[in-house]
Design an enzyme around this catalytic site. Structure first.
Site, PDB file in Angstrom:
ATOM      1  N   ASP A  85       0.792  -1.231   0.000  1.00 29.62           N
ATOM      2  CA  ASP A  85       0.000   0.000   0.000  1.00 29.62           C
ATOM      3  C   ASP A  85       0.826   1.284   0.000  1.00 29.62           C
ATOM      4  O   ASP A  85       1.997   1.297   0.404  1.00 29.62           O
ATOM      5  CB  ASP A  85      -0.891   0.021   1.249  1.00 29.62           C
ATOM      6  CG  ASP A  85      -2.091  -0.883   1.138  1.00 29.62           C
ATOM      7  OD1 ASP A  85      -2.105  -1.746   0.235  1.00 29.62           O
ATOM      8  OD2 ASP A  85      -3.018  -0.736   1.960  1.00 29.62           O
ATOM      9  N   HIS A 136      -6.368   2.813  -4.177  1.00 26.89           N
ATOM     10  CA  HIS A 136      -6.242   3.131  -2.748  1.00 26.89           C
ATOM     11  C   HIS A 136      -6.651   4.577  -2.491  1.00 26.89           C
ATOM     12  O   HIS A 136      -6.132   5.222  -1.585  1.00 26.89           O
ATOM     13  CB  HIS A 136      -4.804   2.882  -2.291  1.00 26.89           C
ATOM     14  CG  HIS A 136      -4.637   2.761  -0.795  1.00 26.89           C
ATOM     15  ND1 HIS A 136      -5.578   2.201   0.032  1.00 26.89           N
ATOM     16  CD2 HIS A 136      -3.622   3.144   0.032  1.00 26.89           C
ATOM     17  CE1 HIS A 136      -5.158   2.238   1.281  1.00 26.89           C
ATOM     18  NE2 HIS A 136      -3.983   2.811   1.314  1.00 26.89           N
ATOM     19  N   HIS A 140      -5.735   9.631  -0.265  1.00 24.86           N
ATOM     20  CA  HIS A 140      -5.499   8.991   1.034  1.00 24.86           C
ATOM     21  C   HIS A 140      -5.849   9.963   2.161  1.00 24.86           C
ATOM     22  O   HIS A 140      -5.069  10.178   3.096  1.00 24.86           O
ATOM     23  CB  HIS A 140      -4.043   8.529   1.155  1.00 24.86           C
ATOM     24  CG  HIS A 140      -3.850   7.395   2.128  1.00 24.86           C
ATOM     25  ND1 HIS A 140      -3.694   7.596   3.472  1.00 24.86           N
ATOM     26  CD2 HIS A 140      -3.773   6.050   1.952  1.00 24.86           C
ATOM     27  CE1 HIS A 140      -3.526   6.435   4.077  1.00 24.86           C
ATOM     28  NE2 HIS A 140      -3.581   5.476   3.176  1.00 24.86           N
ATOM     29  N   HIS A 231       3.714  -2.075   3.249  1.00 27.23           N
ATOM     30  CA  HIS A 231       3.692  -0.715   2.697  1.00 27.23           C
ATOM     31  C   HIS A 231       5.030  -0.355   2.057  1.00 27.23           C
ATOM     32  O   HIS A 231       6.074  -0.522   2.694  1.00 27.23           O
ATOM     33  CB  HIS A 231       3.393   0.305   3.806  1.00 27.23           C
ATOM     34  CG  HIS A 231       2.009   0.204   4.368  1.00 27.23           C
ATOM     35  ND1 HIS A 231       1.666  -0.764   5.281  1.00 27.23           N
ATOM     36  CD2 HIS A 231       0.886   0.940   4.137  1.00 27.23           C
ATOM     37  CE1 HIS A 231       0.380  -0.611   5.607  1.00 27.23           C
ATOM     38  NE2 HIS A 231      -0.103   0.407   4.924  1.00 27.23           N
TER      39      HIS A 231
END
Length: 271
Positions: A85, A136, A140, A231
């Site tokens: 991510d 995603h 964010h 990540h």
């Protein structure tokens, strides 16, 4: 490959249906018997608290479908999904790609739209090297879980258009920032033909720079069907100053190979 139904019309989860019925009942009871309004209000407040708790629990399926594991057919084949991510991150992602190549495995990268716009060549490289890029969100946002239906659609659709234009492949999956959401995310995802994904296990590698501890969390109970979370963006740093994923990933890949499991992209399971 898992065959999923083509009909993506939104169907409220049982908890959402129950919540709607409770609200309607509370209104009706208050109209018919005004003296019961404190009880009706208390029931509504309790219901809203339950919905909020469900939204704060990333692996919860009470608000709608949520992939916590790969489908049973994929699990039976010994497949696992490594998901990465918050990228792309120029100082980390290229090394992650090299490590994956070295082990001959594929992964799924949940990319942030704005970062993809800043580093489009890196996003394209992810796909060119056999991996998948999924959604995603555009920015964010820290307040993502507070958005309404229109806000969700705008934020997610903008990321869809951005990632599709850069990579040539429209995302099939969505992961919420920090995994947090509210009941309106599910209808937004249905409108955009996206599937929500959380994880089976995560290493907390945005907070913990100790590769041993991060690896231990990911490997505890490792089994077919697992969806593992790491990540490349916003990664914690080791004592040597490197993104912890770079120390964790080789250990994880070696353990997966030793367990005779096969890393796959999420989209390969359904396409």
């Amino acid at each position: 490959m898992t065959t999923l139904p083509d009909d993506r019309r939104w169907r409220p989860a049982p908890l959402i249906k129950a919540s709607a019925l409770l609200h309607a009942g509370a209104v009706a009871a208050t109209i018919l018997r005004p003296e019961v309004w404190p009880w009706a209000a208390g029931a509504v407040v309790t219901d809203q608290a339950m919905l909020a708790i469900a939204g704060l629990w990333p692996r919860c399926s009470l608000l709608g479908p949520n992939w916590k594991r790969l489908p049973p057919e994929a699990a039976a084949r010994g497949e696992v999904a490594i998901t990465i991510d918050d990228g792309p991150e120029p100082k980390v992602t290229p090394t992650v790609l090299d490590l994956l190549d070295r082990h001959g495995v594929t992964a799924t990268f949940f990319c942030i739209g704005e970062r993809a716009m800043r580093h489009p060549e890196l996003c394209r490289e992810i796909v060119q090297r056999g991996h998948a890029v999924e959604n995603h969100s555009l920015r964010h946002r820290h307040d993502f879980a507070l958005l309404g239906l229109r806000g969700f659609v705008r934020e997610i659709e903008a990321a869809q258009d951005t990632l599709a234009a850069i990579t040539g492949m429209r995302p099939l999956f969505f992961r919420a920032p920090a995994g947090l959401r509210n009941p309106l995310l599910d209808p937004a995802l249905c409108r955009l033909d996206l599937r929500l994904v959380s994880w089976t296990r995560r290493g907390f590698d945005t907070r913990d720079g100790n590769a041993e501890y991060v690896s231990a969390r990911l490997l505890l109970g490792l089994n077919g069907g697992d969806i593992l979370l790491l990540h490349d963006g916003n990664a914690a740093r080791t004592t040597g100053g490197d993104a912890v994923i770079l120390a964790v990933l080789p250990r994880l890949l070696d353990a997966i190979a030793a367990a005779k499991l096969c890393p796959v992209t999420l989209r390969s399971v359904i396409t």
